[in-house]
Write a protein that holds these residues in place. Structure first.
Motif, short mmCIF file in Angstrom:
data_model
loop_
_atom_site.label_atom_id
_atom_site.label_comp_id
_atom_site.label_asym_id
_atom_site.label_seq_id
_atom_site.Cartn_x
_atom_site.Cartn_y
_atom_site.Cartn_z
N UNK A 52 1.89 18.12 -8.13
CA UNK A 52 2.09 16.73 -7.77
C UNK A 52 3.52 16.57 -7.27
N UNK A 53 3.67 15.90 -6.14
CA UNK A 53 4.97 15.69 -5.52
C UNK A 53 5.54 14.35 -5.96
N UNK A 54 6.69 14.38 -6.61
CA UNK A 54 7.34 13.15 -7.06
C UNK A 54 8.83 13.23 -6.77
N UNK A 55 9.29 12.29 -5.97
CA UNK A 55 10.71 12.14 -5.65
C UNK A 55 11.05 10.66 -5.82
N UNK A 56 12.32 10.30 -5.81
CA UNK A 56 12.68 8.89 -6.01
C UNK A 56 12.06 7.92 -4.99
N UNK A 57 11.93 8.34 -3.72
CA UNK A 57 11.43 7.41 -2.70
C UNK A 57 10.05 7.77 -2.14
N UNK A 58 9.50 8.89 -2.55
CA UNK A 58 8.17 9.33 -2.10
C UNK A 58 7.43 9.89 -3.31
N UNK A 59 6.26 9.31 -3.59
CA UNK A 59 5.49 9.77 -4.76
C UNK A 59 4.04 10.00 -4.37
N UNK A 60 3.56 11.20 -4.68
CA UNK A 60 2.17 11.53 -4.36
C UNK A 60 1.22 10.78 -5.29
N UNK A 81 -2.68 10.93 -6.72
CA UNK A 81 -3.79 11.88 -6.82
C UNK A 81 -5.02 11.39 -6.05
N UNK A 82 -5.75 12.32 -5.45
CA UNK A 82 -6.94 12.00 -4.67
C UNK A 82 -8.14 12.80 -5.19
N UNK A 83 -9.32 12.39 -4.77
CA UNK A 83 -10.54 13.08 -5.17
C UNK A 83 -10.83 14.32 -4.34
N UNK A 84 -10.10 14.50 -3.25
CA UNK A 84 -10.34 15.63 -2.35
C UNK A 84 -9.11 16.53 -2.31
N UNK A 103 -6.02 -3.91 2.99
CA UNK A 103 -7.15 -3.05 3.36
C UNK A 103 -6.97 -1.60 2.93
N UNK A 104 -6.28 -1.39 1.82
CA UNK A 104 -6.05 -0.02 1.35
C UNK A 104 -7.37 0.72 1.11
N UNK A 105 -8.37 0.04 0.58
CA UNK A 105 -9.67 0.69 0.34
C UNK A 105 -10.27 1.22 1.63
N UNK A 106 -10.10 0.51 2.73
CA UNK A 106 -10.61 0.95 4.03
C UNK A 106 -9.89 2.22 4.49
N UNK A 107 -8.60 2.32 4.19
CA UNK A 107 -7.85 3.53 4.55
C UNK A 107 -8.38 4.73 3.78
N UNK A 108 -8.63 4.55 2.48
CA UNK A 108 -9.19 5.64 1.68
C UNK A 108 -10.56 6.05 2.23
N UNK A 109 -11.40 5.08 2.58
CA UNK A 109 -12.72 5.38 3.12
C UNK A 109 -12.61 6.13 4.45
N UNK A 110 -11.66 5.73 5.29
CA UNK A 110 -11.42 6.41 6.56
C UNK A 110 -11.12 7.90 6.34
N UNK A 111 -10.41 8.21 5.26
CA UNK A 111 -10.07 9.60 4.95
C UNK A 111 -11.17 10.34 4.20
N UNK A 112 -12.19 9.61 3.74
CA UNK A 112 -13.27 10.24 2.99
C UNK A 112 -12.86 10.65 1.60
N UNK A 113 -11.97 9.88 1.00
CA UNK A 113 -11.45 10.19 -0.34
C UNK A 113 -11.27 8.90 -1.12
N UNK A 114 -10.97 9.08 -2.39
CA UNK A 114 -10.64 7.95 -3.26
C UNK A 114 -9.43 8.34 -4.08
N UNK A 115 -8.79 7.32 -4.62
CA UNK A 115 -7.70 7.56 -5.57
C UNK A 115 -8.33 8.19 -6.82
#
Length: 128
Positions: free
Chosen positions: A1-9, A11-14, A115-127
């Motif tokens: 898992x990538x964690x930095x002060x200004x960028x944090x990963x 987790x995804x289902x894919x 529309x964050x849910x739509x972005x996840x669907x576009x990628x074919x993944x979920x949080x």
């Protein structure tokens, strides 16, 4: 898992979908570290999809985009990223993403924060 002060990963289902929260002003060190992380992922996967969620974005530190790892990852992304989504961010960032989707070999789209849910669907993944 990538964690930095200004960028944090996030987790995804894919295993080939990488999502990141962008918080505040992105530092050169954080951008370089993320580029190094994604270069490693490019080595592990034929292709990946990416999601950037701009929670609170104050731009990037001057010169943050010009470090070698960052430049290398951007060039490699052209052949490695199949789908790229951005949630939130400035109007200029949204326009850049939409332009990239038309000009480069990547399916790129921008979404409003609502529309964050739509972005996840576009990628074919979920949080996860």
């Amino acid at each position: 898992m990538f964690i930095r002060p200004t960028i944090r990963e996030a987790p995804t289902t894919e295993r080939d979908v990488f999502a990141f929260h962008i918080i505040g002003e992105v530092t050169a060190d954080d951008m370089s570290a993320m580029a190094d992380y994604m270069n490693t992922q490019f080595d592990k996967h034929d292709t990946v999809s990416m999601l950037l969620m701009f929670d609170i974005y104050d731009g990037a530190e001057r010169g943050a985009s010009f470090d070698w790892e960052t430049l290398k990852s951007r060039v490699r992304a052209l052949g490695k990223v199949r789908r790229y989504a951005v949630v939130g961010g400035s109007d200029a960032a949204k326009q850049a993403v939409e332009w990239s989707g038309k000009m480069l070999p990547v399916d790129a789209r921008s979404f409003d924060a609502a529309n964050e849910d739509a972005a996840w669907a576009f990628l074919g993944a979920q949080r996860a």
